[in-house]
Design an enzyme around this catalytic site. Structure first.
Site, PDB file in Angstrom:
ATOM      1  N   PHE A 281       0.603  -1.446  -0.048  1.00  0.00           N
ATOM      2  CA  PHE A 281      -0.030   0.130   0.090  1.00  0.00           C
ATOM      3  C   PHE A 281       1.156   1.207  -0.043  1.00  0.00           C
ATOM      4  O   PHE A 281       1.917   1.518   1.122  1.00  0.00           O
ATOM      5  CB  PHE A 281      -0.684  -0.348   1.344  1.00  0.00           C
ATOM      6  CG  PHE A 281      -2.010   0.814   1.521  1.00  0.00           C
ATOM      7  CD1 PHE A 281      -2.707   1.408   0.597  1.00  0.00           C
ATOM      8  CD2 PHE A 281      -1.438   2.538   2.035  1.00  0.00           C
ATOM      9  CE1 PHE A 281      -3.831   2.800   0.389  1.00  0.00           C
ATOM     10  CE2 PHE A 281      -1.778   3.770   2.500  1.00  0.00           C
ATOM     11  CZ  PHE A 281      -3.369   3.566   1.433  1.00  0.00           C
ATOM     12  N   ARG A 444      -6.395 -22.677  -8.693  1.00  0.00           N
ATOM     13  CA  ARG A 444      -7.534 -22.807  -8.946  1.00  0.00           C
ATOM     14  C   ARG A 444      -6.936 -23.094 -10.505  1.00  0.00           C
ATOM     15  O   ARG A 444      -8.123 -22.694 -11.110  1.00  0.00           O
ATOM     16  CB  ARG A 444      -8.674 -22.108  -8.694  1.00  0.00           C
ATOM     17  CG  ARG A 444      -9.455 -23.167  -8.608  1.00  0.00           C
ATOM     18  CD  ARG A 444     -10.493 -22.682  -7.607  1.00  0.00           C
ATOM     19  NE  ARG A 444     -12.054 -23.758  -7.901  1.00  0.00           N
ATOM     20  CZ  ARG A 444     -12.914 -22.810  -8.761  1.00  0.00           C
ATOM     21  NH1 ARG A 444     -13.087 -21.777  -8.769  1.00  0.00           N
ATOM     22  NH2 ARG A 444     -14.831 -23.616  -8.779  1.00  0.00           N
ATOM     23  N   LYS A 477     -25.436 -16.676  -6.272  1.00  0.00           N
ATOM     24  CA  LYS A 477     -23.934 -16.733  -5.949  1.00  0.00           C
ATOM     25  C   LYS A 477     -23.420 -16.132  -5.916  1.00  0.00           C
ATOM     26  O   LYS A 477     -22.407 -16.649  -7.165  1.00  0.00           O
ATOM     27  CB  LYS A 477     -24.015 -18.356  -4.697  1.00  0.00           C
ATOM     28  CG  LYS A 477     -22.570 -18.609  -4.615  1.00  0.00           C
ATOM     29  CD  LYS A 477     -22.785 -20.022  -4.232  1.00  0.00           C
ATOM     30  CE  LYS A 477     -22.326 -20.673  -3.671  1.00  0.00           C
ATOM     31  NZ  LYS A 477     -21.794 -21.867  -2.792  1.00  0.00           N
ATOM     32  N   TRP A 478     -22.483 -15.013  -5.324  1.00  0.00           N
ATOM     33  CA  TRP A 478     -21.512 -14.924  -6.003  1.00  0.00           C
ATOM     34  C   TRP A 478     -20.060 -14.769  -5.212  1.00  0.00           C
ATOM     35  O   TRP A 478     -19.941 -14.086  -4.164  1.00  0.00           O
ATOM     36  CB  TRP A 478     -21.102 -13.161  -5.562  1.00  0.00           C
ATOM     37  CG  TRP A 478     -19.917 -11.973  -6.205  1.00  0.00           C
ATOM     38  CD1 TRP A 478     -18.941 -11.972  -5.457  1.00  0.00           C
ATOM     39  CD2 TRP A 478     -20.138 -11.108  -6.928  1.00  0.00           C
ATOM     40  NE1 TRP A 478     -17.846 -10.764  -6.267  1.00  0.00           N
ATOM     41  CE2 TRP A 478     -19.338 -10.585  -6.887  1.00  0.00           C
ATOM     42  CE3 TRP A 478     -21.859 -10.125  -7.588  1.00  0.00           C
ATOM     43  CZ2 TRP A 478     -19.094  -9.359  -8.094  1.00  0.00           C
ATOM     44  CZ3 TRP A 478     -20.556  -9.430  -8.249  1.00  0.00           C
ATOM     45  CH2 TRP A 478     -20.357  -8.958  -8.856  1.00  0.00           C
ATOM     46  N   ASP A 479     -19.279 -15.484  -6.391  1.00  0.00           N
ATOM     47  CA  ASP A 479     -17.842 -16.280  -5.454  1.00  0.00           C
ATOM     48  C   ASP A 479     -16.808 -15.657  -6.309  1.00  0.00           C
ATOM     49  O   ASP A 479     -17.078 -14.358  -6.821  1.00  0.00           O
ATOM     50  CB  ASP A 479     -17.978 -17.260  -6.036  1.00  0.00           C
ATOM     51  CG  ASP A 479     -17.535 -18.647  -5.250  1.00  0.00           C
ATOM     52  OD1 ASP A 479     -17.137 -18.396  -4.457  1.00  0.00           O
ATOM     53  OD2 ASP A 479     -17.684 -19.906  -5.873  1.00  0.00           O
ATOM     54  N   MET A 480     -15.894 -16.284  -5.504  1.00  0.00           N
ATOM     55  CA  MET A 480     -14.383 -15.968  -5.629  1.00  0.00           C
ATOM     56  C   MET A 480     -13.273 -16.412  -5.141  1.00  0.00           C
ATOM     57  O   MET A 480     -13.681 -17.092  -4.046  1.00  0.00           O
ATOM     58  CB  MET A 480     -14.262 -14.093  -5.480  1.00  0.00           C
ATOM     59  CG  MET A 480     -13.158 -13.161  -5.497  1.00  0.00           C
ATOM     60  SD  MET A 480     -11.977 -13.638  -4.290  1.00  0.00           S
ATOM     61  CE  MET A 480     -10.696 -11.811  -5.085  1.00  0.00           C
ATOM     62  N   SER A 526     -16.176 -16.590  -1.232  1.00  0.00           N
ATOM     63  CA  SER A 526     -15.191 -16.388  -1.683  1.00  0.00           C
ATOM     64  C   SER A 526     -14.448 -17.831  -0.546  1.00  0.00           C
ATOM     65  O   SER A 526     -13.947 -17.852   0.122  1.00  0.00           O
ATOM     66  CB  SER A 526     -14.218 -15.560  -1.043  1.00  0.00           C
ATOM     67  OG  SER A 526     -13.258 -15.632  -1.214  1.00  0.00           O
ATOM     68  N   GLY A 527     -15.442 -19.023  -1.475  1.00  0.00           N
ATOM     69  CA  GLY A 527     -14.910 -20.296  -1.459  1.00  0.00           C
ATOM     70  C   GLY A 527     -15.522 -20.800  -0.117  1.00  0.00           C
ATOM     71  O   GLY A 527     -14.761 -21.052   0.847  1.00  0.00           O
ATOM     72  N   GLY A 528     -15.969 -20.212   0.433  1.00  0.00           N
ATOM     73  CA  GLY A 528     -17.330 -19.807   1.042  1.00  0.00           C
ATOM     74  C   GLY A 528     -16.326 -18.455   2.045  1.00  0.00           C
ATOM     75  O   GLY A 528     -16.956 -17.632   2.030  1.00  0.00           O
ATOM     76  N   ASP A 547     -17.369 -23.234   3.197  1.00  0.00           N
ATOM     77  CA  ASP A 547     -16.994 -24.662   2.075  1.00  0.00           C
ATOM     78  C   ASP A 547     -17.694 -25.709   2.722  1.00  0.00           C
ATOM     79  O   ASP A 547     -18.309 -26.643   2.248  1.00  0.00           O
ATOM     80  CB  ASP A 547     -16.024 -24.664   1.214  1.00  0.00           C
ATOM     81  CG  ASP A 547     -16.496 -23.259  -0.388  1.00  0.00           C
ATOM     82  OD1 ASP A 547     -17.493 -23.120  -0.470  1.00  0.00           O
ATOM     83  OD2 ASP A 547     -15.030 -23.679  -1.251  1.00  0.00           O
TER      84      ASP A 547
END
Length: 728
Positions: A281, A444, A477-480, A526-528, A547
């Protein structure tokens, strides 16, 4: 209650229903922290400040020959590096001349009704009758750095929020190297620190340890708040329990890199900081530009950590979550993932929807594999067009067929990701976060899109909208599914801003989605639990908790989650056995009791169940619907620590104390088993509570003081629910 400025002693006092927060502008213009805790009469407490000549603790030039005055020992509201404070500070600025110093002094303040807002960032919202704002303007007269400290006050919730607006009014360009959002300084006390660590499929494990000399740091450099550390921590007196004692919470309303730090200094004083991660940052500001720090929720309880959690639960549920579903009962759904993974077509989905209808389930959610070239997790991300060959027709036709059954329809997306084997990557390889001249780190077998660039966000937004417009889609369902690495953007020369700007791009995308589709229910994922934070809850009023759907593991995951987040935000499902993550076998009843400590749904192939199991699910869904209003809006009480005791127990108690749902899962069974007595909390001592199933009556005080014995039965992982109502 409210915010009071006393001109005579230059104190600011914030009064909430049960707490007092006080600070003072001292003779040199420094803003010193005086007190935060149980409510006082608001009189000036500057007598708590002490002054001694301490070796190697420097003195501001203004203090002249007074060696007793040092910022290295005084408690401060927003400590910055360059004033003689050698502790961890909230703000570090690299100036245009290359120096690193920022000396903030009081200039002015403003008090008004209502709650401040933060452009582009999620924050607590409240109307003028529910909240007040205090803005204190601090400035460095040499460099032109101006910092406005923002305090939002929700008196009825015992919540105070913190954020900063940093404006550069000098010449050239500065870099913000560190910007925390909140600092709590305590001149005395022995504290324990509670943090919540974990890993994918085992998130938010509570850890409690004494605050000792040196720094204890938690945080994330993954681009998300992470599975590994949650952006929420609690500081508690060493003897504090769920029922008794003083404790403070700091919860970061942000979904990216963060840092939480607690330290005891050389004089035995304690400092706690929460805000942006300073690794990776370095944010540039040219003349006239502004930077905002994300918000931190602060709350204090003098009656233990259950009340502390309830303060956060109420605030998040009612003043961070938004939209149609913020407090309403969510649809019971079945998700196709563990039912079929990538192996499905339109016919199998329709059959699953028919089974859902038969079981009384409200919604079918189509998970991964419906788009592009996507028969496994190695390709297709970024190509958000429907694979009609796989579905055997259009998405709109499939949705209509399922809706005609009386079943709602939802869909899975992963908008932030891109596969190298995709049309989008072949067309725009520069849209992925990669470093020129280096091979990327895979996770992944996918890369991350550069959401710090508006053109990337705009393109994916348009693609997702084209999908959502194809039919009556009521849930997303918004995954990441990976952490950020190779953080380099072709859209800027200042790479130190990319991590922060990425999150702003994500929030911009989500804000446009919820504005365009106001009735859409979005579940974050986000993977759960890799992005389970109050920032996401501003856009997604529920988040897939983990998950890991194993009922026994979920007891610990949901226990840790309960310290900072409401049950209404916890995505929790009944899954198949043997469990797909652990291989463990638990009864359908036990899985149901555990999943009811959340939004409730199913993650299995209903068609493979026996008729007896299907009937049990039908009854389970009916039972959940009966209790759902109490579960979602009742006060949540932890009644045991599942990591330390033979049983896990929790209860939901209505605000008027007239209704209770007790939940217990026995984790251990032994020969000649001893009896476990569960003590309830939050009841009315004088009330008589009747078990609605057996008709048996109990005194409220007795249930809390003596408890109630759990049955001793053969078999593993037995679960019990008891519904109690107060007799008139």
């Amino acid at each position: 209650m409210g915010i009071v400025y006393s001109k005579s002693d230059r104190t600011f006092t914030i009064q909430t229903k049960n707490t007092t927060y006080q600070m003072q502008v001292d003779p040199y213009g420094f803003l010193l922290h005086l007190y935060y805790g149980k409510k006082t009469d608001g009189s000036c407490m500057d007598y708590l400040l002490t002054y001694y000549d301490r070796g190697f603790s420097g003195n501001p030039f203004d203090a002249g020959d007074d060696r007793t005055y040092s910022m290295d020992a005084l408690p401060q509201e927003y400590p910055s590096y360059g004033t003689g404070d050698y502790r961890s500070t909230a703000l570090i600025v690299e100036n245009a001349d290359g120096s690193t110093a920022c000396d903030l002094r009081y200039r002015s303040h403003h008090i008004f009704n209502g709650k401040y807002k933060i452009p582009g960032l999620p924050a607590v919202y409240a109307d003028e009758t529910e909240s007040q704002t205090l803005e204190i303007v601090m400035e460095d007269a040499v460099t032109g750095v101006e910092v406005t400290l923002q305090y939002g006050v929700l008196p009825d919730y015992d919540v105070i929020t913190r954020s900063e607006k940093i404006v550069y009014r000098g010449e050239g360009k500065i870099c913000i190297r560190k910007a925390q959002s909140a600092c709590l300084d305590f001149v005395q006390g022995k504290y324990d620190l509670l943090t919540f660590y974990g890993r994918h499929a085992m998130e938010r494990t509570m850890q409690r340890e004494p605050v000792t000399h040196g720094s204890h740091v938690i945080g994330s450099v993954r681009g998300t708040s992470s599975h590994q550390y949650n952006p929420m921590m609690i500081l508690a007196d060493e003897n504090t329990t769920d029922q008794y004692g003083n404790c403070y919470a700091m919860s970061f309303v942000y979904s990216g890199n963060f840092k939480g730090e607690t330290l005891k200094d050389q004089f035995g004083q304690t400092r706690a900081l929460m805000g942006l991660q300073d690794e990776m940052f370095s944010y540039p500001l040219a003349e006239g530009e502004t930077f905002y720090t994300p918000e931190v929720l602060l709350t204090f309880s003098g009656s233990g950590m259950n009340l502390l959690s309830q303060n956060l639960h109420r605030c998040i549920r009612q003043h961070i979550c938004r939209g149609k579903y913020k407090e309403s009962v969510r649809p019971v759904l079945v998700n196709s993932w563990e039912a079929s993974y990538f192996d499905f077509d339109g016919d199998t989905l329709y059959e699953l929807a028919k089974e859902a209808k038969h079981a009384g389930i409200d919604m079918l959610v189509l998970d991964d594999g419906w788009f592009g070239k996507r028969d496994d997790d190695n390709s297709g991300l970024g190509d958000w067009f429907v694979n009609e060959k796989k579905l055997g027709g259009t998405l709109g036709d499939l949705i209509k067929k399922i809706n005609d059954l009386g079943v709602k329809f939802g869909i899975w997306v992963e908008p932030e990701m891109i596969s190298e084997d995709s049309d989008l990557y072949r067309e725009h390889p520069d849209w992925a976060l990669t470093i020129p001249g280096r091979n990327p780190v895979h996770a992944r077998n996918q890369l991350v899109l550069d959401f710090s660039r508006k053109e990337v966000v705009d393109h994916i937004f348009d693609q997702i909208c084209k999908v959502l417009d194809q039919g009556n889609i009521e849930y997303v369902k918004w995954d990441m599914n990976r952490s950020l690495m190779d953080v380099f953007s072709r859209g800027t020369e200042d790479q130190g801003r990319v991590m922060y700007d990425y999150v702003l791009g994500l929030y911009d995308f989500l804000e446009r989605i919820v504005t365009r589709y106001p009735d859409l229910l979005i579940e974050g994922c986000s993977g759960g639990g890799g992005r389970f934070d109050a920032g996401m809850m501003y856009y997604t009023p529920q988040i897939w908790c983990s998950d890991n759907t194993d009922a026994l593991d979920r007891l610990q995951i949901q226990y840790g989650t309960s310290f900072g987040y409401p049950v209404s935000a916890v995505g929790s499902h009944v899954s198949a056995v043997p469990n797909h993550q652990t291989g463990r076998i638990t009864s359908l009843h036990t899985r149901g009791v555990v999943a009811m400590a959340g939004t409730f749904g199913y993650e299995l192939n209903l068609g493979k169940l026996s008729e007896e199991e299907k009937q049990e699910i039908r009854l389970q869904v009916e039972e959940y619907r009966k209790f759902a209003p109490l579960i979602q809006t009742g006060l949540y009480y932890r009644l045991s620590d599942p990591a330390r005791e033979e049983y896990a127990a929790w209860a939901f108690v209505s605000e008027d104390q007239k209704e209770v749902l007790l939940n217990v899962v026995l984790q251990e069974i032994h020969g000649n088993m001893t009896v476990n007595y569960v003590k309830l909390q939050g009841l009315k001592c004088s009330a008589i509570y009747r078990d609605t199933e057996t008709g048996k009556s109990y005194n409220g005080a007795a249930l809390m003081e003596a408890g109630i014995p759990m049955p001793v039965e053969m078999g593993e992982f037995k679960a019990y629910q008891m519904h109690l109502t107060a007799e008139e």
